[in-house]
Structures are given as structure tokens and as C-alpha cells.
Design an enzyme around this catalytic site. Structure first.
Site, PDB file in Angstrom:
ATOM      1  N   THR A  37       0.828  -1.212   0.000  1.00 17.33           N
ATOM      2  CA  THR A  37       0.000   0.000   0.000  1.00 17.33           C
ATOM      3  C   THR A  37       0.861   1.259   0.000  1.00 17.33           C
ATOM      4  O   THR A  37       0.393   2.322  -0.395  1.00 17.33           O
ATOM      5  CB  THR A  37      -0.877   0.052   1.269  1.00 17.33           C
ATOM      6  N   GLY A 122      17.041 -11.260   2.525  1.00 15.37           N
ATOM      7  CA  GLY A 122      16.113 -11.695   1.476  1.00 15.37           C
ATOM      8  C   GLY A 122      14.856 -12.334   2.040  1.00 15.37           C
ATOM      9  O   GLY A 122      14.157 -13.074   1.343  1.00 15.37           O
ATOM     10  N   GLY A 124      12.267 -10.646   3.497  1.00 20.56           N
ATOM     11  CA  GLY A 124      11.133  -9.732   3.617  1.00 20.56           C
ATOM     12  C   GLY A 124      11.128  -9.000   4.951  1.00 20.56           C
ATOM     13  O   GLY A 124      10.094  -8.504   5.391  1.00 20.56           O
ATOM     14  N   LEU A 125      12.308  -8.931   5.605  1.00 16.59           N
ATOM     15  CA  LEU A 125      12.395  -8.227   6.899  1.00 16.59           C
ATOM     16  C   LEU A 125      13.249  -6.968   6.782  1.00 16.59           C
ATOM     17  O   LEU A 125      13.751  -6.444   7.766  1.00 16.59           O
ATOM     18  CB  LEU A 125      12.940  -9.172   7.972  1.00 16.59           C
ATOM     19  N   SER A 126      13.434  -6.511   5.528  1.00 18.18           N
ATOM     20  CA  SER A 126      14.099  -5.228   5.274  1.00 18.18           C
ATOM     21  C   SER A 126      15.545  -5.149   5.713  1.00 18.18           C
ATOM     22  O   SER A 126      15.974  -4.146   6.286  1.00 18.18           O
ATOM     23  CB  SER A 126      13.333  -4.079   5.942  1.00 18.18           C
ATOM     24  N   SER A 128      17.821  -4.768   3.619  1.00 15.74           N
ATOM     25  CA  SER A 128      18.417  -3.717   2.777  1.00 15.74           C
ATOM     26  C   SER A 128      18.153  -2.332   3.350  1.00 15.74           C
ATOM     27  O   SER A 128      19.054  -1.485   3.340  1.00 15.74           O
ATOM     28  CB  SER A 128      17.920  -3.758   1.330  1.00 15.74           C
ATOM     29  N   ASP A 172       9.822   0.794   4.687  1.00  9.23           N
ATOM     30  CA  ASP A 172      10.941   0.097   5.332  1.00  9.23           C
ATOM     31  C   ASP A 172      11.951   1.077   5.928  1.00  9.23           C
ATOM     32  O   ASP A 172      12.432   0.903   7.050  1.00  9.23           O
ATOM     33  CB  ASP A 172      11.654  -0.811   4.317  1.00  9.23           C
TER      34      ASP A 172
HETATM   35  C1  GLA Z   1       8.981  -3.975   0.200  1.00  9.92           C
HETATM   36  C2  GLA Z   1       9.119  -2.476  -0.098  1.00  9.92           C
HETATM   37  C3  GLA Z   1       8.131  -1.659   0.749  1.00  9.92           C
HETATM   38  C4  GLA Z   1       6.717  -2.209   0.635  1.00  9.92           C
HETATM   39  C5  GLA Z   1       6.696  -3.733   0.845  1.00  9.92           C
HETATM   40  C6  GLA Z   1       5.338  -4.318   0.568  1.00  9.92           C
HETATM   41  O1  GLA Z   1       9.397  -4.253   1.502  1.00  9.92           O
HETATM   42  O2  GLA Z   1      10.427  -2.030   0.151  1.00  9.92           O
HETATM   43  O3  GLA Z   1       8.200  -0.311   0.355  1.00  9.92           O
HETATM   44  O4  GLA Z   1       6.142  -1.865  -0.581  1.00  9.92           O
HETATM   45  O5  GLA Z   1       7.633  -4.393   0.022  1.00  9.92           O
HETATM   46  O6  GLA Z   1       4.384  -3.835   1.460  1.00  9.92           O
END
Ligand code: GLA
Length: 383
Positions: A37, A122, A124-126, A128, A172
Site C-alpha cells: 500500500t 532476502g 522480507g524483513l528489510s 536492505s 521500510d
Molecule cells: C517492500 C518495499 C516496501 C513495501 C513492501 C510491501 O518491503 O520495500 O516499500 O512496498 O515491500 O508492502
């Protein structure tokens, strides 16, 4: 003091012969609800993790940045006076930050440091965003750059979009900068207004890593972004944040099925995030769980970013006692699910879900009990 914090300082001393001047910590995040979103200027509700990237550093008299990564066993050695070249790998995030700061006209001071972290990569926990924010914070410590969380988060987002090539939203970087211990943050990605919402102590946030990593994720992500923009355009709106479900239904014949489904996800997810804030405020945790379940269904069927492993993990979670809700989290296509679980069931939940997922997928999941933590911080180095 945190184990990794101690380690980066010790290695710093071994490599550079003296104690570091600064110690930086930048956390990863898990998103409770509000997925895909942010780049449509919608709502999100992430939590900063205890898992973080740490850098011990000190300024240099020359214009070089020398950063040793313990996790990659590599040293970046970059000259700030020469334009950075594009290659592949973790050093690109550092180069992206150098690039964006210089683009913004900042005079940068060189520094040397040692870095390590425990944000799964990698997944999905940011990891990067944590890397970007830790490097940014390092520059603000040694150069005369003001640390204003919203502004620096936007800089890191720009580096990710323009240097790394992922059309990401702001979530993130912003949660890494602004996290508040014990709280989830309700963020309006249009004006970057943040409301910290105390997370109920009787509930645990559990992160469930499927151990699946998908390689084409960047292009799939950018494709979703562009589909959202196309859908908004057809609906006559700047972004999907501005559309409501009635408008979507009224104009559904103008959209092809795919764009209709993408828009349906984003518009309904924005409603769910707002309902989730209310649910926490009313201590209606069953309803919060229901919203998370609905979010997963929409991400699976409308936005099509889940996969069979994430679905299995969510099913295993939902069929285990004490679980109020579960969904995939992050960009999707692999990585992690997140569940909310009654505190007294935590241990049992972790064991049962581990067994269930193992049996159904043949993979050993990584399960982390999340403690909502503070955003980027600087700590006093050990003396
Ligand atoms: C990644 C992106 C975020 C967000 C999510 C999905 O983590 O970096 O900006 O869009 O995917 O919600």
C-alpha cells in the site's frame, strides 16, 4: 551489550588499532498489516525489530570509506571523490547512499568501520533498508548532516529506487528510522505522519521464515507497482489511496481483471489498516487477527504475491491454538509470514508450527519471537 555490537567493536579495534568513535544500530522490520500500500500513498503498520545491522566506525582524514562486512567477509573501499560504479551485492547499498547524499549537495567526510547484523537476508524483513539506514547514520555522525528521520528515510528510499532500481515505497526506511520500543507504528505514507500504537503485552508477534527465497522478486515488485499506477490512472486518480470501493465497482468494466484485482487489494487493505488501529485501541485482538487473515487472502488471490510455502505457513499458524491471526509479510513471493499469538501459547505455538511446516514442506523454518524495538540509534561505544 548486544553480542553483535561487542563483536563489531572488537574487530574494529583489531583492524584499525583503536576503539571506534561511534556505534550505530539500524533495525529491520516486520509489517503487521498494510502490504503493498505504501507506494500508492496508503497506510501501513510495521514494527521495528530487535534484529539490526550494527556499524562501529570513526572518521578518516581522507575521502575514503572503508567498510568491512563480517557477514560477507568483504571490505568495501570507496573513494568519495570518484563516481561510484554499479556492480552487484551489498556494497551497492553503501554506494547508493553516497550517491544520494552527494546528489543532495552534501559534503561527505570519509570513515572506516566494521559492520555485522542479524536481520535475515532476502526474507522480507528489510535487511536492505537496515543496511541503507545504518550507512546513512554513519555519514550523519561524521559529516555535518542533520538526522531528521522523515528526511533521511526519503533519501534512502531515493537511493533504493534510483541506484538499486526497485520502485519501493517509504515503509521500510521510515520504520527503521522511527521505530518505538513496545509499539507498532501506524503510518500514513502520503504525509508520513506517524502514530505509535502501544502493542498489547498479552500478545506476541511471531515471525515465521519459510526459508524460500525467490530470485525475480525485484521485477515482480516493480510490475506490481506499475499495475497499481495503471489502475489508478484508469480510475482517474493520482494514486490508489484516492479511490474507494464504490468507485472501483462503478468503473470495474473499464479495468481488465488483473488491474481490478490489484486495485481491489490496495483499496481494501487501506481500510483494513485503519480498522486494525481501532481494533488495537479497543483491545479487540480477535478482530485484529481477522483483519490479518483477510489481508493474507487478498494478497494471495487479488495481489498474487503469496506462494504455496507462505500459504502453508499461514495455514499451519491458523490451525494452532492461541493464534489470533497470520499473514504473509513484506513484498512476498517467499520470505516470512507473521502471526499474532496469545502470550501463554507462544512456546507451544512455535513448536507446533515448526513441526507442521516441516511435515508439509520438507523445510526447516526459522521462527523469531519479535520484540518491538526502537529505530536507528547511536550508542556509546565501549571504552
Ligand atoms: C517492500 C518495499 C516496501 C513495501 C513492501 C510491501 O518491503 O520495500 O516499500 O512496498 O515491500 O508492502
Amino acid at each position: 551489550m548486544n553480542k553483535i555490537a561487542i563483536q563489531v567493536q572488537q574487530v574494529f579495534e583489531d583492524r584499525f588499532g583503536d576503539a571506534p568513535d561511534h556505534l550505530i544500530r539500524a533495525p529491520g522490520r516486520v509489517n503487521l498489516i498494510g502490504e503493498h500500500t505504501d507506494y500508492s500513498e496508503g497506510f501501513v503498520m510495521p514494527v521495528a525489530l530487535e534484529n539490526a545491522i550494527w556499524i562501529a566506525l570513526r572518521p578518516r582524514a581522507d575521502q575514503r570509506v572503508v567498510l568491512h562486512s563480517l557477514d560477507f567477509g568483504e571490505t568495501a573501499d570507496l573513494n568519495l571523490l570518484e563516481p561510484q560504479k554499479h556492480e552487484k551485492g551489498w556494497q551497492e547499498y553503501l554506494k547508493g547512499i553516497i550517491w544520494v547524499l552527494q546528489e543532495e549537495g552534501w559534503e561527505l567526510t570519509g570513515w572506516e568501520g566494521v559492520m555485522s547484523g542479524d536481520v535475515p537476508m532476502g526474507a522480507g524483513l528489510s535487511s536492505s533498508a537496515a543496511l541503507e539506514m545504518s550507512c546513512l547514520r554513519a555519514f550523519t555522525e561524521v559529516s555535518e548532516i542533520l538526522w531528521e528521520p522523515q528526511t533521511v528515510a526519503k533519501l534512502a528510499q531515493r537511493a533504493e529506487i534510483e541506484w538499486i532500481g526497485i520502485s519501493c515505497g517509504i515503509m521500510d526506511q521510515l520504520i527503521s528510522a522511527c521505530g518505538v520500543a513496545g509499539h507498532v507504528l501506524f503510518i500514513d505514507c502520503r504525509n508520513l505522519k506517524i502514530q505509535s500504537v502501544k502493542f498489547p503485552e498479552e500478545i506476541r508477534i511471531i515471525i515465521l521464515d519459510t526459508k524460500i527465497r525467490r530470485s525475480l522478486i525485484d521485477s515482480l515488485y516493480n510490475e506490481r507497482h506499475s499495475q497499481c499506477m495503471q489502475a489508478a490512472n484508469i480510475l482517474g486518480k493520482p494514486v490508489l489511496r484516492d479511490a474507494n470501493l464504490t468507485e472501483l465497482e462503478d468503473q470495474s468494466s473499464n479495468l481488465n481483471t488483473l488491474l481490478y484485482l490489484r486495485a481491489r487489494h490496495v483499496i481494501s487493505e487501506n481500510i483494513r489498516v485503519q480498522q486494525a488501529v481501532e481494533a488495537i485501541g479497543n483491545n479487540d485482538l480477535n478482530y485484529l487477527g481477522q483483519l490479518m487473515r483477510e489481508s493474507h487472502t487478498s494478497l494471495r488471490d487479488n495481489f498474487e504475491v503469496s506462494n504455496s510455502n507462505l500459504d502453508t505457513m499461514v495455514e499451519c499458524s491458523l490451525s494452532t491454538p492461541g493464534c489470533l491471526g497470520a499473514r504473509m509479510t513484506g513484498a512476498g513471493f517467499g520470505g516470512c509470514a507473521v502471526a499474532i499469538v496469545k502470550k501463554e501459547h507462544e512456546e507451544n505455538f512455535i513448536n507446533l508450527v515448526r513441526n507442521c511446516y516441516r511435515k508439509k514442506s520438507g523445510l526447516d523454518p526459522e521462527i523469531i519471537s519479535c520484540i518491538p524495538s526502537d529505530g536507528v540509534s547511536r550508542l556509546a561505544p565501549m571504552t
